[in-house]
Write a protein that holds these residues in place. Sequence first.
Motif, PDB file in Angstrom:
ATOM      1  N   CYS B 301       0.868  -1.172   0.000  1.00  0.00           N
ATOM      2  CA  CYS B 301       0.000   0.000   0.000  1.00  0.00           C
ATOM      3  C   CYS B 301       0.907   1.225   0.000  1.00  0.00           C
ATOM      4  O   CYS B 301       1.845   1.296   0.793  1.00  0.00           O
ATOM      5  CB  CYS B 301      -0.877  -0.032   1.241  1.00  0.00           C
ATOM      6  SG  CYS B 301      -1.986   1.376   1.370  1.00  0.00           S
ATOM      7  N   HIS B 302       0.644   2.140  -0.923  1.00  0.00           N
ATOM      8  CA  HIS B 302       1.457   3.352  -1.026  1.00  0.00           C
ATOM      9  C   HIS B 302       0.595   4.538  -0.614  1.00  0.00           C
ATOM     10  O   HIS B 302      -0.501   4.721  -1.161  1.00  0.00           O
ATOM     11  CB  HIS B 302       1.921   3.608  -2.456  1.00  0.00           C
ATOM     12  CG  HIS B 302       2.404   2.393  -3.185  1.00  0.00           C
ATOM     13  ND1 HIS B 302       1.560   1.393  -3.608  1.00  0.00           N
ATOM     14  CD2 HIS B 302       3.645   2.022  -3.575  1.00  0.00           C
ATOM     15  CE1 HIS B 302       2.253   0.449  -4.226  1.00  0.00           C
ATOM     16  NE2 HIS B 302       3.519   0.801  -4.225  1.00  0.00           N
ATOM     17  N   ALA B 332      -2.382   4.284  -3.188  1.00  0.00           N
ATOM     18  CA  ALA B 332      -2.263   3.391  -4.341  1.00  0.00           C
ATOM     19  C   ALA B 332      -1.860   2.026  -3.806  1.00  0.00           C
ATOM     20  O   ALA B 332      -1.569   1.884  -2.608  1.00  0.00           O
ATOM     21  CB  ALA B 332      -1.226   3.921  -5.328  1.00  0.00           C
ATOM     22  N   GLY B 333      -1.842   1.029  -4.676  1.00  0.00           N
ATOM     23  CA  GLY B 333      -1.504  -0.288  -4.170  1.00  0.00           C
ATOM     24  C   GLY B 333      -1.027  -1.243  -5.241  1.00  0.00           C
ATOM     25  O   GLY B 333      -1.331  -1.076  -6.418  1.00  0.00           O
ATOM     26  N   ILE B 421      11.329  -9.677  -8.066  1.00  0.00           N
ATOM     27  CA  ILE B 421      11.532  -8.517  -7.178  1.00  0.00           C
ATOM     28  C   ILE B 421      11.588  -7.241  -8.017  1.00  0.00           C
ATOM     29  O   ILE B 421      10.937  -6.240  -7.719  1.00  0.00           O
ATOM     30  CB  ILE B 421      12.833  -8.674  -6.350  1.00  0.00           C
ATOM     31  CG1 ILE B 421      12.687  -9.819  -5.353  1.00  0.00           C
ATOM     32  CG2 ILE B 421      13.168  -7.371  -5.635  1.00  0.00           C
ATOM     33  CD1 ILE B 421      13.977 -10.141  -4.593  1.00  0.00           C
ATOM     34  N   GLU B 422      12.377  -7.293  -9.077  1.00  0.00           N
ATOM     35  CA  GLU B 422      12.510  -6.108  -9.933  1.00  0.00           C
ATOM     36  C   GLU B 422      11.156  -5.695 -10.516  1.00  0.00           C
ATOM     37  O   GLU B 422      10.842  -4.511 -10.607  1.00  0.00           O
ATOM     38  CB  GLU B 422      13.515  -6.386 -11.051  1.00  0.00           C
ATOM     39  CG  GLU B 422      14.957  -6.503 -10.541  1.00  0.00           C
ATOM     40  CD  GLU B 422      15.929  -7.078 -11.564  1.00  0.00           C
ATOM     41  OE1 GLU B 422      17.140  -7.013 -11.328  1.00  0.00           O
ATOM     42  OE2 GLU B 422      15.470  -7.615 -12.603  1.00  0.00           O
ATOM     43  N   ALA B 423      10.359  -6.699 -10.897  1.00  0.00           N
ATOM     44  CA  ALA B 423       9.055  -6.383 -11.490  1.00  0.00           C
ATOM     45  C   ALA B 423       8.178  -5.628 -10.497  1.00  0.00           C
ATOM     46  O   ALA B 423       7.489  -4.670 -10.861  1.00  0.00           O
ATOM     47  CB  ALA B 423       8.358  -7.659 -11.946  1.00  0.00           C
ATOM     48  N   THR B 424       8.206  -6.056  -9.233  1.00  0.00           N
ATOM     49  CA  THR B 424       7.387  -5.339  -8.248  1.00  0.00           C
ATOM     50  C   THR B 424       7.947  -3.937  -8.015  1.00  0.00           C
ATOM     51  O   THR B 424       7.189  -3.002  -7.751  1.00  0.00           O
ATOM     52  CB  THR B 424       7.304  -6.107  -6.914  1.00  0.00           C
ATOM     53  OG1 THR B 424       8.606  -6.200  -6.326  1.00  0.00           O
ATOM     54  CG2 THR B 424       6.735  -7.507  -7.117  1.00  0.00           C
ATOM     55  N   ALA B 425       9.259  -3.802  -8.131  1.00  0.00           N
ATOM     56  CA  ALA B 425       9.854  -2.461  -8.004  1.00  0.00           C
ATOM     57  C   ALA B 425       9.438  -1.580  -9.183  1.00  0.00           C
ATOM     58  O   ALA B 425       9.129  -0.398  -9.012  1.00  0.00           O
ATOM     59  CB  ALA B 425      11.384  -2.562  -7.930  1.00  0.00           C
ATOM     60  N   PHE B 426       9.418  -2.170 -10.381  1.00  0.00           N
ATOM     61  CA  PHE B 426       8.956  -1.399 -11.543  1.00  0.00           C
ATOM     62  C   PHE B 426       7.485  -1.003 -11.349  1.00  0.00           C
ATOM     63  O   PHE B 426       7.069   0.094 -11.749  1.00  0.00           O
ATOM     64  CB  PHE B 426       9.102  -2.212 -12.831  1.00  0.00           C
ATOM     65  CG  PHE B 426      10.534  -2.512 -13.217  1.00  0.00           C
ATOM     66  CD1 PHE B 426      11.531  -1.548 -13.077  1.00  0.00           C
ATOM     67  CD2 PHE B 426      10.882  -3.758 -13.731  1.00  0.00           C
ATOM     68  CE1 PHE B 426      12.849  -1.828 -13.443  1.00  0.00           C
ATOM     69  CE2 PHE B 426      12.189  -4.045 -14.096  1.00  0.00           C
ATOM     70  CZ  PHE B 426      13.180  -3.085 -13.946  1.00  0.00           C
ATOM     71  N   GLY B 427       6.708  -1.902 -10.748  1.00  0.00           N
ATOM     72  CA  GLY B 427       5.308  -1.582 -10.484  1.00  0.00           C
ATOM     73  C   GLY B 427       5.183  -0.385  -9.553  1.00  0.00           C
ATOM     74  O   GLY B 427       4.359   0.518  -9.767  1.00  0.00           O
ATOM     75  N   THR B 428       6.022  -0.353  -8.515  1.00  0.00           N
ATOM     76  CA  THR B 428       6.026   0.812  -7.624  1.00  0.00           C
ATOM     77  C   THR B 428       6.468   2.066  -8.378  1.00  0.00           C
ATOM     78  O   THR B 428       5.903   3.145  -8.214  1.00  0.00           O
ATOM     79  CB  THR B 428       6.967   0.565  -6.422  1.00  0.00           C
ATOM     80  OG1 THR B 428       6.395  -0.446  -5.602  1.00  0.00           O
ATOM     81  CG2 THR B 428       7.137   1.826  -5.597  1.00  0.00           C
ATOM     82  N   ARG B 429       7.464   1.893  -9.210  1.00  0.00           N
ATOM     83  CA  ARG B 429       7.961   3.026  -9.986  1.00  0.00           C
ATOM     84  C   ARG B 429       6.856   3.625 -10.867  1.00  0.00           C
ATOM     85  O   ARG B 429       6.735   4.850 -10.994  1.00  0.00           O
ATOM     86  CB  ARG B 429       9.146   2.568 -10.831  1.00  0.00           C
ATOM     87  CG  ARG B 429       9.665   3.540 -11.858  1.00  0.00           C
ATOM     88  CD  ARG B 429      10.452   4.683 -11.226  1.00  0.00           C
ATOM     89  NE  ARG B 429      10.823   5.640 -12.254  1.00  0.00           N
ATOM     90  CZ  ARG B 429      11.945   5.575 -12.980  1.00  0.00           C
ATOM     91  NH1 ARG B 429      12.822   4.607 -12.769  1.00  0.00           N
ATOM     92  NH2 ARG B 429      12.187   6.469 -13.907  1.00  0.00           N
ATOM     93  N   MET B 430       6.033   2.766 -11.472  1.00  0.00           N
ATOM     94  CA  MET B 430       4.894   3.259 -12.266  1.00  0.00           C
ATOM     95  C   MET B 430       3.986   4.125 -11.405  1.00  0.00           C
ATOM     96  O   MET B 430       3.474   5.145 -11.854  1.00  0.00           O
ATOM     97  CB  MET B 430       4.057   2.079 -12.796  1.00  0.00           C
ATOM     98  CG  MET B 430       4.629   1.289 -13.941  1.00  0.00           C
ATOM     99  SD  MET B 430       4.754   2.149 -15.540  1.00  0.00           S
ATOM    100  CE  MET B 430       3.086   2.724 -15.795  1.00  0.00           C
ATOM    101  N   ILE B 431       3.784   3.684 -10.169  1.00  0.00           N
ATOM    102  CA  ILE B 431       2.891   4.419  -9.264  1.00  0.00           C
ATOM    103  C   ILE B 431       3.521   5.755  -8.876  1.00  0.00           C
ATOM    104  O   ILE B 431       2.853   6.792  -8.862  1.00  0.00           O
ATOM    105  CB  ILE B 431       2.575   3.532  -8.039  1.00  0.00           C
ATOM    106  CG1 ILE B 431       1.622   2.408  -8.472  1.00  0.00           C
ATOM    107  CG2 ILE B 431       1.982   4.348  -6.901  1.00  0.00           C
ATOM    108  CD1 ILE B 431       1.452   1.294  -7.464  1.00  0.00           C
TER     109      ILE B 431
END
Lengths: 566, 566
Positions: B301-302, B332-333, B421-431
């Motif tokens: 959760c962001h 966001a999440g 891990i990187e993919a979830t980081a990219f997902g956060t980066r999109m947010i």
Amino acid sequence: MSESRFAIGVDFGTESGRSVLVNVADGRELATAVYRYRNGVIDEHLPAPHDRIRLESDWALQDPEDYIRTLQETVPRLLAETGVEPSHVIGVGIDFTACTMLPTTADGTPLCYLDEFRHLPHAWVKLWKHHSAQPEADLINALARDRGEPWLPRYGGKISSEWFFSKALQILGEAPELYAAAGRLIEAADWVVWQLTGHETRNSCTAGYKAIWSKRDGFPSDAYFGALDPRFRHVVDQKMSRHITSIGHRAGGLSQKAAAWTGLRPGTAVAVANVDAHVSVPAATVTEPGTMVMIMGTSICHIVLGDRPATVEGMCGVVEDGVIPGLFGFEAGQSAVGDIFAWFVENMVPPEYHEMARRQGIDVHVALEQQASRLRPGESGLLALDWWNGNRSVLVDVDLSGLIVGATLATKAPEIYRALIEATAFGTRMIVDAFESSGVAVGRIVACGGLPERNKLLMQIYADVIGREFRIAASEQTPALGSAMFGAVAAGKAAGGYDSITEASQHMARLRDEKYEVSDENHAVYEQLYGQYVRLHDLFGRGSNDVMKNLRKIRSEALSATQPIS
Amino acid sequence: MSESRFAIGVDFGTESGRSVLVNVADGRELATAVYRYRNGVIDEHLPAPHDRIRLESDWALQDPEDYIRTLQETVPRLLAETGVEPSHVIGVGIDFTACTMLPTTADGTPLCYLDEFRHLPHAWVKLWKHHSAQPEADLINALARDRGEPWLPRYGGKISSEWFFSKALQILGEAPELYAAAGRLIEAADWVVWQLTGHETRNSCTAGYKAIWSKRDGFPSDAYFGALDPRFRHVVDQKMSRHITSIGHRAGGLSQKAAAWTGLRPGTAVAVANVDAHVSVPAATVTEPGTMVMIMGTSICHIVLGDRPATVEGMCGVVEDGVIPGLFGFEAGQSAVGDIFAWFVENMVPPEYHEMARRQGIDVHVALEQQASRLRPGESGLLALDWWNGNRSVLVDVDLSGLIVGATLATKAPEIYRALIEATAFGTRMIVDAFESSGVAVGRIVACGGLPERNKLLMQIYADVIGREFRIAASEQTPALGSAMFGAVAAGKAAGGYDSITEASQHMARLRDEKYEVSDENHAVYEQLYGQYVRLHDLFGRGSNDVMKNLRKIRSEALSATQPIS
């Protein structure tokens, strides 16, 4: 009633050679003998005493002495085991991996036998999977495209780093003195036949599929070779031969020396050499257009016969007299199939399935197959692109990579296993569609090789995806059987053999009774999934999305960075 | 020198409730007590004696009695363990999962307590992850789009099946007699505060994020609710309340009954209820705009604060007074993060890594992390889309699925682990990019929750991908600490607490000393990989390629087919 006549086929593989003794009348295989090459695949360092000579990555060599030892070890065992009289063995045929080639002196002595060259890696046999000639292949392709060489379309627009001139050009570039010393550059297949008969022949199959030769146009022009490198201009006339013998012919009679090696009689008919995949076609009963033969193992080789030339997108090659004399042999391939399943089992299967297999006393592949066979087509929601080792046919692109889509937190290993099988089936379907849309009919399909033996689910999925009944060749060693059949043809009818490979195939080759018939219901679902596969295939494979290429570039840069990572 | 004052925070989670006793002066956590819910998550059948009542899949209920037992079990333990005088406990705050809601009588008695309703699944608490109200959510969204409801953009254009009105509408549709009998429909968070204080309050956080309420515009119109279902027209006035209390306020004093449960003194200040993620923000030291707090666990959760409203693509919601009074809280999440790694370890990791972990006496995650940390960014050639449980923010699409590209025969499990891990980081980066491009500044990032504790590689990758230093909240239980902080604010300065959550945060919240600083070198590589991620994200997520959707459709059809497979 006449006595039985026999033929021997010898299949030279990557790790070992295998001989089979076959009854010419009905193709019955009486005995098999295998010799595991003493020096195997030479890919880390040369054999002693030169074992301090290390090889670069992507190198793969063999020792020609291992081929001779195969003959010496296996053929006498066949005779001893069966009690067959040497005089009743009417012919010998061999098949080989290809392009597997070596430099020799003018009299056929491998340069690696000579003390002065034995320490040079380029003096040894370059195995088919020797992959370090990519720069040479790139040059060959770029120049051919620039010059609009007419032979390029016959090979799907791309010459492989595995093929003859890529390897030859690498020798010239990296060991020019050795290139100069080589009287001959020759396929190992032809070299072994030379050792058996005492004189050099060159077969139409390897010449056509691996050395850019065609019956109508011969080799590429000297001008083209000269443009690659002035010293390469006369490679054909200086190091090879323009005299190509169609497969199905007699190369000669067994020499005294080879008779001593094998225990066979001098003068026994020896067939022109052949390639393992291609020689399997008549051994799988196929000698006419309209039926595709799939040689299924770590990779798949697809061969269809045609009575006229055609240009099929991204095929590996089309060679007149390449498979059956008088017909065009179309070859396509998938560069990783069984290899993908093996990768998956080794790298992606959690302990529970290993334990499940252990409890049941079965292989992990079988345990996964059992689980995967309970799934309906489409049920997993997964779809994969089968490019774990690039794409060999249709796209002809080694830089493509594997993709899987549709994963959820509920995705299980057997679902991915099934999706990988399906992906390879979709890959075959693409090839079938490419053949058919180019006018090369694929009516029936016959499979042979290791995979069809072991994996019924896979065969059923292939039938359901491709929408065609699958039959399986009866022999579990179609290359060796095919070689024996060509041995019987080399002997000829007068000696108790046959006058054509078609005739030999009718008598000596069989299919299993079991058929894999298409489930209409499953086929309907797979039509939908295949539609999605084609979309991803074209998206990532035809240039509109270059993410796979970019990942390769980023990877190369990351690997070439020298500083240690944090 | 005055004596110490204390506050208690109670964090009601999915499987258990956790209480912490905190020194108000400095936030020091003196003791923690956990109560594992007796009835846990009710997702197969109702508790005895109604255990023959089976639940459909996607149902997830709780027993409100478990919340009361949490108070009865944990708070007395805190007091006994620390010896703190009840009179020195100045305030209590609670936080909850959300939307977790239940129907009660007008006096707050849960309908599931009543014999006449106890056998009805709809009488129980619907837990946040009760997912069977998707048809209701679809209706809510379709009607809102048709009517151009002005509140829809505040929620990224989509109301979740997890939220209040989806669940309420499901009760109405499937158990209309029970809906009619419900005097109140209420968040469990508010219900517990009701039980503590003896009177009903409704907090601005759950009202805003889960029940489409805003400080400026209130709830959706009766006309809208009536268009959903005529019986739903007056849901707010009949079953809820338009009186919403901002978080940060005192809900009331502890009732005699609740004092008896807890051992605390009657009249002790009780804070308005809060949500676990949101209450963590001040506990992670953040009370001003410009810093994003990431609550990282099975999902992320962001939360970012802003001083003015903004429309951010696909965010979960923006609520004035939702996190810190007087500010807009943007949420966001990512719907699966730790869950993806857990899935991978359970389903995709071969025995060798399990054995490696066993030999070293470490968790398999740690073994994979060790291996993965030796890789350079980009080295694996892999890239993934982190949509194993759909996409919650930016795209807001549950039908998207996980994708991985770049696999080869050399790909190993730690490479995929790192790519995930990187993919979830990219997902956060999109947010982060979505926030920033909408004018919501994300200057710094503070992480809390379970993941940052355990996985240093993950934190470093996040810093390198996002290009921002990461700090970690000092407390390992930020929700409970945050609740205690709100308890201290409910007590107020006069009673030894604080007059604002900002003031409480300054005294009671801390960051760890360790920092994850950006490696410029790694960041440069990740910029390239992120570019590829964005291309795949937009390709598959924004409609130009609907393969993921089609696979879902094919899957649904396959699962709905009734005949057994061959």
